[in-house]
Write a protein that holds these residues in place. Structure first.
Motif, PDB file in Angstrom:
ATOM      1  N   ASN A   1      14.729 -43.065  57.898  1.00 33.59           N
ATOM      2  CA  ASN A   1      13.330 -42.783  58.226  1.00 33.59           C
ATOM      3  C   ASN A   1      13.128 -42.264  59.638  1.00 33.59           C
ATOM      4  O   ASN A   1      12.010 -41.891  59.994  1.00 33.59           O
ATOM      5  CB  ASN A   1      12.493 -44.058  58.043  1.00 33.59           C
ATOM      6  CG  ASN A   1      12.279 -44.413  56.594  1.00 33.59           C
ATOM      7  OD1 ASN A   1      11.670 -43.665  55.845  1.00 33.59           O
ATOM      8  ND2 ASN A   1      12.809 -45.550  56.192  1.00 33.59           N
ATOM      9  N   PHE A   2      14.185 -42.267  60.456  1.00 30.99           N
ATOM     10  CA  PHE A   2      14.012 -41.875  61.852  1.00 30.99           C
ATOM     11  C   PHE A   2      13.341 -40.502  62.016  1.00 30.99           C
ATOM     12  O   PHE A   2      12.448 -40.358  62.862  1.00 30.99           O
ATOM     13  CB  PHE A   2      15.364 -41.898  62.575  1.00 30.99           C
ATOM     14  CG  PHE A   2      15.273 -41.569  64.036  1.00 30.99           C
ATOM     15  CD1 PHE A   2      14.735 -42.469  64.934  1.00 30.99           C
ATOM     16  CD2 PHE A   2      15.715 -40.343  64.515  1.00 30.99           C
ATOM     17  CE1 PHE A   2      14.636 -42.171  66.286  1.00 30.99           C
ATOM     18  CE2 PHE A   2      15.630 -40.025  65.856  1.00 30.99           C
ATOM     19  CZ  PHE A   2      15.094 -40.940  66.747  1.00 30.99           C
TER      20      PHE A   2
ATOM     21  N   THR B   1      18.022 -51.028  62.715  1.00 31.09           N
ATOM     22  CA  THR B   1      18.898 -50.349  61.758  1.00 31.09           C
ATOM     23  C   THR B   1      20.158 -51.152  61.461  1.00 31.09           C
ATOM     24  O   THR B   1      20.813 -50.924  60.438  1.00 31.09           O
ATOM     25  CB  THR B   1      19.292 -48.954  62.272  1.00 31.09           C
ATOM     26  OG1 THR B   1      19.880 -49.075  63.575  1.00 31.09           O
ATOM     27  CG2 THR B   1      18.067 -48.056  62.361  1.00 31.09           C
ATOM     28  N   ASN B   2      20.496 -52.110  62.341  1.00 27.98           N
ATOM     29  CA  ASN B   2      21.632 -52.980  62.032  1.00 27.98           C
ATOM     30  C   ASN B   2      21.341 -53.870  60.837  1.00 27.98           C
ATOM     31  O   ASN B   2      22.268 -54.418  60.217  1.00 27.98           O
ATOM     32  CB  ASN B   2      21.991 -53.822  63.252  1.00 27.98           C
ATOM     33  CG  ASN B   2      23.321 -54.526  63.100  1.00 27.98           C
ATOM     34  OD1 ASN B   2      23.396 -55.758  63.091  1.00 27.98           O
ATOM     35  ND2 ASN B   2      24.398 -53.772  62.976  1.00 27.98           N
TER      36      ASN B   2
ATOM     37  N   SER C   1      17.658 -43.226  48.839  1.00 25.24           N
ATOM     38  CA  SER C   1      16.581 -44.000  49.455  1.00 25.24           C
ATOM     39  C   SER C   1      15.722 -43.143  50.375  1.00 25.24           C
ATOM     40  O   SER C   1      14.510 -43.381  50.501  1.00 25.24           O
ATOM     41  CB  SER C   1      17.163 -45.181  50.244  1.00 25.24           C
ATOM     42  OG  SER C   1      17.983 -44.726  51.307  1.00 25.24           O
ATOM     43  N   ALA C   2      16.339 -42.126  51.012  1.00 26.58           N
ATOM     44  CA  ALA C   2      15.565 -41.249  51.889  1.00 26.58           C
ATOM     45  C   ALA C   2      14.453 -40.553  51.114  1.00 26.58           C
ATOM     46  O   ALA C   2      13.327 -40.416  51.608  1.00 26.58           O
ATOM     47  CB  ALA C   2      16.487 -40.210  52.534  1.00 26.58           C
ATOM     48  N   ALA C   3      14.762 -40.129  49.892  1.00 20.77           N
ATOM     49  CA  ALA C   3      13.749 -39.478  49.065  1.00 20.77           C
ATOM     50  C   ALA C   3      12.662 -40.465  48.649  1.00 20.77           C
ATOM     51  O   ALA C   3      11.481 -40.117  48.565  1.00 20.77           O
ATOM     52  CB  ALA C   3      14.405 -38.855  47.833  1.00 20.77           C
ATOM     53  N   VAL C   4      13.045 -41.726  48.380  1.00 26.93           N
ATOM     54  CA  VAL C   4      12.052 -42.748  48.032  1.00 26.93           C
ATOM     55  C   VAL C   4      11.087 -42.967  49.194  1.00 26.93           C
ATOM     56  O   VAL C   4       9.859 -43.009  49.005  1.00 26.93           O
ATOM     57  CB  VAL C   4      12.755 -44.070  47.666  1.00 26.93           C
ATOM     58  CG1 VAL C   4      11.719 -45.174  47.441  1.00 26.93           C
ATOM     59  CG2 VAL C   4      13.613 -43.901  46.423  1.00 26.93           C
TER      60      VAL C   4
ATOM     61  N   LEU D   1       4.078 -46.324  58.447  1.00 23.11           N
ATOM     62  CA  LEU D   1       5.466 -46.381  57.997  1.00 23.11           C
ATOM     63  C   LEU D   1       6.219 -47.492  58.738  1.00 23.11           C
ATOM     64  O   LEU D   1       6.940 -48.291  58.118  1.00 23.11           O
ATOM     65  CB  LEU D   1       6.153 -45.038  58.226  1.00 23.11           C
ATOM     66  CG  LEU D   1       7.672 -45.003  57.939  1.00 23.11           C
ATOM     67  CD1 LEU D   1       7.961 -45.314  56.480  1.00 23.11           C
ATOM     68  CD2 LEU D   1       8.261 -43.650  58.325  1.00 23.11           C
ATOM     69  N   LEU D   2       6.060 -47.549  60.050  1.00 26.56           N
ATOM     70  CA  LEU D   2       6.754 -48.571  60.837  1.00 26.56           C
ATOM     71  C   LEU D   2       6.255 -49.972  60.484  1.00 26.56           C
ATOM     72  O   LEU D   2       7.040 -50.931  60.477  1.00 26.56           O
ATOM     73  CB  LEU D   2       6.557 -48.294  62.324  1.00 26.56           C
ATOM     74  CG  LEU D   2       7.344 -47.097  62.875  1.00 26.56           C
ATOM     75  CD1 LEU D   2       6.857 -46.724  64.271  1.00 26.56           C
ATOM     76  CD2 LEU D   2       8.833 -47.407  62.898  1.00 26.56           C
ATOM     77  N   LEU D   3       4.963 -50.088  60.169  1.00 22.26           N
ATOM     78  CA  LEU D   3       4.432 -51.391  59.750  1.00 22.26           C
ATOM     79  C   LEU D   3       5.027 -51.792  58.404  1.00 22.26           C
ATOM     80  O   LEU D   3       5.347 -52.978  58.183  1.00 22.26           O
ATOM     81  CB  LEU D   3       2.910 -51.330  59.661  1.00 22.26           C
ATOM     82  CG  LEU D   3       2.199 -52.661  59.328  1.00 22.26           C
ATOM     83  CD1 LEU D   3       2.507 -53.709  60.403  1.00 22.26           C
ATOM     84  CD2 LEU D   3       0.697 -52.442  59.199  1.00 22.26           C
TER      85      LEU D   3
END
Length: 564
Positions: free
Chosen positions: A32-33, A119-120, A155-158, A174-176
């Motif tokens: 998502n970055f 991200t970890n 998952s990127a497409a989701v 998105l971040l929330l």
């Protein structure tokens, strides 16, 4: 660590696999970055160089999972997942506070470390579900790895579809969601991801169930690719968007149809006998009458522990047992048995596999990290199509490599590394096509590279487990993954970045145009993949006798716990 009780029955492994799919989708949150990096730049006033360094933090946190690998062998899956939940909540929570300007003036280094922590969480999520499910399906490691890692690939497409519809293309929302939504999903799935007695290898329905799960993932990938094109070309109302999003949720839930079907149509699945050498067999310490173990351990090996026991036994107890004749003196494990990390670390096969993975995946990551700039240099107006093409083909490679290698390893005992060799050869061809910059080859090269990277990434997983066992697979797998950030740093950050900047300086601009921007990089990457091909051939020759022994009966025959 106390011995864990395995969940009995034929349905729990499939329930766990269905739950793991949702966790693996959550484990793709690092993709998502690009969706919120522009907000970091505009709201917080960062420069492009600062955003690039945050991108390094994103990759670093996602791929460094040695602690998760150690923890998965000492704690139950729910505990490992819980660490990921806290990391996700804490890391993304700090970034959301900054982007939403709830807290103003957070230092740059705080955001950098917050992104590493956030991200970890992927390492903790992915390690917990991958190790647990490969132990639950020890005879179908390639297939299971392909399915789970395939879902990470899409998952990127989701997230893109979710971002475009429910979250209204808001970086703050998105971040929330990443701060609250992902932890809630993983907490809900935590109960179902547990060590289970593996389904019998003689159960013909197992193969059909895997085919159904693979078909569902392919259908989801095609549907998501179609949605991406629709949202790019057509304006869609909110109501229609929510309906389309609901279909995505239904497709993600479809693997639950397997345990539901098994509940409604029980057949003879409840009378399955535990596999010889399986986790349940090892945990119970029973003797199998089905088959002799391929690599014969000591007479008391089956009573020495299970996958989930602590790796450190009392030296005094061991010496007493030797004196009493209960066990034999320790010997070094053979390939196919359970290696401790320090035992695998000194093996030539371990480092050959790591270097081959580093050369192959590192080359692919170099192109992926620079794909937008490559598209601009080649005169492509909309580079999102290139990114979507690479992601879809990467998913195909991940899923297809599991099914293909599983078929040939069972029928002909062909080492999975042979397919790594084949894909490295194709990657050489793809990089040469990139360098030549012939008309119409950009999309072909990108598609080939996406498939090959999917193959390289996924084949490493079952290969490492077959050579060095499942007991300490978590830390071995995560060490192998270090080839990804190391490759990105050396090949992308140093090689590709230096060549691009040098060519841009010749043009007197910060943006480089034309095939010369990456031509030297592509030729070097072709040479690197050529070296990887030679090493992969050598490793395949070394492993051929091993795979003939491991798959002599047409199915992986688990060695019982070795006495080391």
């Amino acid at each position: 660590m106390p011995k864990l009780k395995l969940k009995a029955g034929s349905r729990p492994p499939w329930v766990g696999l269905a739950a793991a799919i949702w966790v693996e989708i959550s484990a793709g949150n690092g993709y998502n970055f690009p969706l919120y990096s522009s907000a970091l730049k505009s709201v917080l006033g960062f420069s492009q160089q600062q955003i690039t360094i945050l991108g390094v933090a994103n990759d670093f946190g996602e791929n460094v999972g040695l602690l998760a690998g150690i923890a998965c062998n000492k704690f139950p899956p729910w505990a490992v997942l819980l660490v990921g939940v806290f990391a996700c909540f804490l890391g993304y929570g700090v970034i959301w506070l900054a982007v939403s300007q709830t807290i103003i003036g957070l230092p740059y280094w705080v955001l950098w470390f917050a992104l590493v922590v956030a991200t970890n969480s992927n390492a903790w999520f992915g390690t917990a579900v991958l190790v647990t499910n490969m132990r639950n399906f020890p005879l179908s490691r390639g297939t299971v790895a392909g399915i789970l890692k395939g879902y990470v690939g899409i998952s990127a497409a989701v997230y893109t579809v979710l971002y475009s519809t429910l979250l209204e293309q808001s970086a703050s929302k998105l971040l929330l969601f990443l701060t609250l939504g992902i932890p809630v999903i993983c907490l809900a799935m935590m109960y179902f991801i547990r060590p289970c007695a593996p389904p019998s290898g003689e159960d013909s329905s197992v193969h059909a169930h895997f085919i159904f799960t693979q078909a569902a993932s392919v259908l989801l990938a095609i549907y998501l690719l179609t949605l991406t094109v629709i949202y790019d070309k057509v304006s869609v109302s909110d109501a229609v968007s929510y309906i389309l999003l609901a279909i995505v949720v239904i497709l993600l839930l479809s693997p639950l149809g397997i345990p539901v079907k098994m509940t409604l149509f029980r057949a003879n699945t409840e009378t399955i006998t535990p596999l010889a050498g399986s986790m349940e067999h090892l945990a119970q310490g029973g003797d199998s009458t089905q088959a002799e173990p391929l690599l014969s351990p000591s007479s008391s090996a089956s009573n020495l522990g299970s996958f989930f026991e602590s790796e450190y036994a009392s030296d005094v107890e061991t010496l007493l047992a030797v004196g009493e004749g209960a066990v034999k003196k320790k010997r070094r494990p053979r390939r196919g048995e359970d290696f401790k990390f320090h035992e695998a670390f000194v093996k030539a096969d371990f480092w050959l596999l790591w270097v081959i993975y580093f050369l192959g995946v590192g080359s692919g990551v170099t192109v992926l990290n620079n794909l937008a700039q490559i598209g601009v240099a080649f005169g492509v107006d909309n580079t999102t199509i290139l990114l979507s093409l690479f992601s879809f083909c990467n998913f195909v490679g991940r899923l297809g490599s599991g099914a293909l290698s599983e078929h040939f390893v069972r029928t002909r005992a062909i080492p999975r590394t042979l397919w790594m060799t084949c894909t490295l050869i194709v990657m050489v061809l793809a990089f040469v096509l990139y360098a030549l910059a012939l008309n119409g080859t950009l999309y072909v090269s990108t598609a080939l590279l996406g498939v090959c990277c999917g193959f390289q990434y996924n084949l490493m997983v079952p290969t490492a487990s077959e050579l060095f066992g499942l007991k300490h697979f978590g830390i071995i797998y995560n060490f192998m993954l270090l080839g990804n950030p190391v490759g990105a740093l050396l090949l992308s950050g140093l090689l590709a970045g230096y060549v691009y900047d040098a060519e841009a300086a010749k043009q007197g601009s910060s943006t480089c145009l034309g095939p010369e921007c990456f031509r030297l990089t592509f030729f070097v990457l072709a040479g690197i993949c050529g070296l990887g091909t030679i090493l992969s051939i050598f490793l395949t020759i070394r492993l051929r006798p091993v795979y003939k022994m491991l798959y002599s009966s047409g199915s992986f025959r688990l060695p019982q716990a070795s006495d080391h």
